[in-house]
Design an enzyme around this catalytic site. Structure first.
Site, PDB file in Angstrom:
ATOM      1  N   SER A 271      49.260 -30.150 -31.776  1.00 36.89           N
ATOM      2  CA  SER A 271      50.301 -31.731 -31.964  1.00 36.89           C
ATOM      3  C   SER A 271      49.145 -32.444 -31.845  1.00 36.89           C
ATOM      4  O   SER A 271      48.087 -32.733 -30.742  1.00 36.89           O
ATOM      5  CB  SER A 271      51.774 -31.832 -30.852  1.00 36.89           C
ATOM      6  OG  SER A 271      51.269 -32.410 -29.620  1.00 36.89           O
ATOM      7  N   LYS A 272      49.576 -33.763 -32.543  1.00 38.37           N
ATOM      8  CA  LYS A 272      48.361 -34.999 -32.441  1.00 38.37           C
ATOM      9  C   LYS A 272      48.184 -35.713 -30.796  1.00 38.37           C
ATOM     10  O   LYS A 272      48.643 -36.361 -30.164  1.00 38.37           O
ATOM     11  CB  LYS A 272      49.293 -36.209 -33.409  1.00 38.37           C
ATOM     12  CG  LYS A 272      50.778 -37.070 -32.862  1.00 38.37           C
ATOM     13  CD  LYS A 272      51.118 -37.042 -34.158  1.00 38.37           C
ATOM     14  CE  LYS A 272      52.242 -38.320 -33.504  1.00 38.37           C
ATOM     15  NZ  LYS A 272      52.471 -39.377 -34.324  1.00 38.37           N
ATOM     16  N   ARG A 273      49.561 -34.896 -29.952  1.00 42.67           N
ATOM     17  CA  ARG A 273      49.564 -35.814 -28.472  1.00 42.67           C
ATOM     18  C   ARG A 273      49.068 -34.804 -28.267  1.00 42.67           C
ATOM     19  O   ARG A 273      48.819 -35.084 -26.590  1.00 42.67           O
ATOM     20  CB  ARG A 273      51.329 -35.146 -28.729  1.00 42.67           C
ATOM     21  CG  ARG A 273      52.230 -35.944 -28.649  1.00 42.67           C
ATOM     22  CD  ARG A 273      52.360 -37.301 -28.338  1.00 42.67           C
ATOM     23  NE  ARG A 273      53.031 -38.461 -28.998  1.00 42.67           N
ATOM     24  CZ  ARG A 273      52.970 -39.681 -29.148  1.00 42.67           C
ATOM     25  NH1 ARG A 273      51.621 -40.290 -28.853  1.00 42.67           N
ATOM     26  NH2 ARG A 273      53.503 -40.762 -29.848  1.00 42.67           N
TER      27      ARG A 273
END
Length: 579
Positions: A333-335
């Site tokens: 994910s982007k996180r």
């Protein structure tokens, strides 16, 4: 294979994730291998999620990577416009066609009514078993529906999914895929604002733009049954494109990054994120969440078991487990980049908050060629031991048949290895355009000959491009500190005069080359009865301030006699004050 036409169709809802870049790359490779066209189409039908600047970001990312579209916004082509928001009138025509042939219907249910259905039944799905109990043009009379339309009652258009059908298609990655139509819901095709949904718009655009292959992420596989039904409804099944659904890019294995140094930092980051996401939980639980997360991470051999849900878990504990499952396992994910300190976007993105701002591969110090090579092998297997694939080789070797079905773990260390290899095998001239602005940002504009010699010396020791400066700054400015531990270990104040005599000898060399310097130093060591371990570390630290870097004689040759001997004289005087 006939000439392929493929499209990369991102939504401008934020920064382009690295998984999207891989999708663009695979589309590009297939097109170029077979002399086809690579099309950029901006799918901006969801105006509520539109983010200003996102389209420009997408275009800039493709340019940096060298994935130049043949058609698209700002480029042109025979099948435009290439923004879906500019094709709204066109979609209305085809929506009416579906209404007229009985493959779609109007639905007047309000958002509140739909929410009430979902609240009453968690398994609620707007499908063939429920549609006649809802407010739509199928469940009411023609006159009643016509009156609602005439009155301007908000409505959507839904696909009428046929009952008891097997929806089958061939996926070039996964083989034959079949869905039971009874398991499918009646997807919204046109929203209340008149804009088509992704499902409607992408089918029409792919048909009109004569797309031959749809290559996209695994997350769209479950939607493909609806897309096949739409092709049938329009009578376009014979020209339906070939589908290929790419495997997920998975998070790194936790054991690859969890250690005694990273665990405390990661625990703090996760705790802060958890508190932001679950501010509704009791403050006492949130206050203890950092310690709870730390304990979970420290028992890294049993991570999966620790975050597995149990029926007896209280709401707060269940929320923490769910959060950690998402953070540590599954799809990248982007996180993850922010949590673990590596890029998951091609370029940096500045959001409205620090939490929504991310560093990119470019700013992290990656070459675009290395980035593409790394991404190509995240899901594709060439069938050989070859790992380094310049673009021409990638195009020649690529095939959809060798794309993996299962997910592939993201490995930042492997990405760095690729970058190191590409830097190592790049010539100084090609690296100059990258390194020169970097040095200028620090106030240095060396002559070209000096810059090329610097690059040649440093590129063997560079992993990411920023290390040209961080690892070689002393080529452009005198060191402002010295490795104290080594100085205290090796420097002897009563021998300071000996080292100053060495400086004078170096000043007298007729040729200040690496070989001449080495020969002179070796002779001096022998004459003075010294050991190499007593002299060479002091030379290196005196010139550069550090024990790291290229061979010291080569560094001195590049710096020249005056700069090298001046630094040594200054350093030897300073060493006396450090003891």
């Amino acid at each position: 294979m006939k000439k392929p036409r493929v499209r990369f169709a991102p939504s401008p809802t934020g920064a382009l994730h690295i998984g999207g870049v891989r999708t663009a790359l695979y589309n590009y490779l297939l097109a170029k291998k077979h002399g086809g066209d690579f099309i950029l189409r901006i799918e901006d039908t969801d105006q509520t999620r539109y983010v200003p600047g996102a389209e420009d970001y997408i275009v800039e990312a493709l340019q940096w990577l060298g994935l130049q579209p043949d058609e698209g916004p700002g480029i042109g082509g025979d099948y435009g416009p290439y923004r879906q928001s500019e094709r709204k009138a066109l979609y209305q025509k085809y929506a009416q066609q579906l209404l007229d042939n009985g493959n779609a219907y109007y639905a007047f249910d309000t958002p509140e009514e739909l929410d009430a259905q979902r609240e009453a039944d968690a398994t609620f799905k707007y499908d063939g078993s429920r549609r006649m109990n809802m407010r739509n043009s199928l469940s009411m009379s023609e006159a009643e529906a016509g009156q609602l339309i005439q009155d301007g009652t908000p409505k959507v258009i839904r696909l009428k999914v046929p009952a008891d059908e097997q929806v089958t298609f061939q996926d070039l990655v996964r083989g034959e895929v079949t869905f039971d139509s009874n398991e499918l819901d009646d997807k919204v095709l046109v929203k209340a604002d008149g804009m088509p949904t992704y499902h409607m718009a992408n089918i029409i655009d792919d048909h009109l733009m004569k797309i031959t292959h749809v290559i996209r992420g695994e997350e769209w596989l479950s939607s493909t049954a609806h897309h096949v039904l739409l092709y049938r409804a329009f009578g376009w099944e014979d020209s339906m494109p070939h589908f290929s659904h790419l495997p997920l890019i998975l998070k790194p294995a936790p054991e690859s990054y969890l250690n005694k140094n990273t665990i405390p930092v990661l625990a703090e980051r996760l705790a802060a994120e958890f508190k932001r996401k679950h501010a509704e939980l009791p403050a006492t639980f949130l206050d203890k969440s950092a310690q709870a997360i730390l304990q979970v991470l420290q028992d890294k051999k049993n991570l999966s078991a620790q975050v597995k849900p149990k029926d007896k878990d209280k709401e707060d504990k269940a929320a923490l487990k769910a959060f950690l499952r998402d953070a540590l396992f599954g799809k990248l994910s982007k996180r993850d980049g922010d949590r673990l300190g590596f890029p998951v976007f091609p370029l940096s993105w500045k959001g409205e908050t620090p939490e929504d701002s991310f560093i990119g591969f470019r700013e992290y110090g990656f070459l675009p060629t290395a980035t593409l090579n790394f991404l190509a092998l995240l899901g594709w297997n060439p069938g050989t031991e070859q790992e380094i694939f310049p673009m021409a080789d990638l195009i020649e070797a690529f095939s959809l048949e060798r794309v993996n079905k299962s997910g592939t773990r993201f490995d930042i260390d492997k990405a760095k290895w690729f970058n190191q290899q590409y830097v190592l095998h790049s010539d100084a001239e090609s690296l100059t355009e990258i390194v020169q602005p970097m040095l200028a940002a620090h106030g240095h504009q060396p002559e070209m000959a000096f810059l090329h010699r610097f690059i040649e010396l440093m590129k063997e020791r560079v992993v990411t491009l920023d290390e040209f400066w961080s690892g070689g700054y002393y080529f452009f400015q005198k060191p402002d500190s010295y490795e104290e531990k080594m100085v205290k270990k090796r420097w002897q104040v009563d021998r300071a005069d000996v080292f100053h005599r060495l400086v004078e000898e170096l000043k007298g060399l007729h040729t200040f080359s690496a070989s001449a310097i080495e020969e002179n130093v070796n002779a001096f060591i022998e004459k003075e009865g010294l050991k190499f371990g007593e002299v060479l570390p002091m030379l290196r630290i005196g010139v550069t301030g550090t024990m790291k870097g290229p061979a010291i004689y080569e560094v001195m040759e590049v710096l020249g006699v005056n700069e090298s001997t001046d630094r040594l004289s200054t350093a030897f005087k300073h060493f006396n004050t450090m003891i």
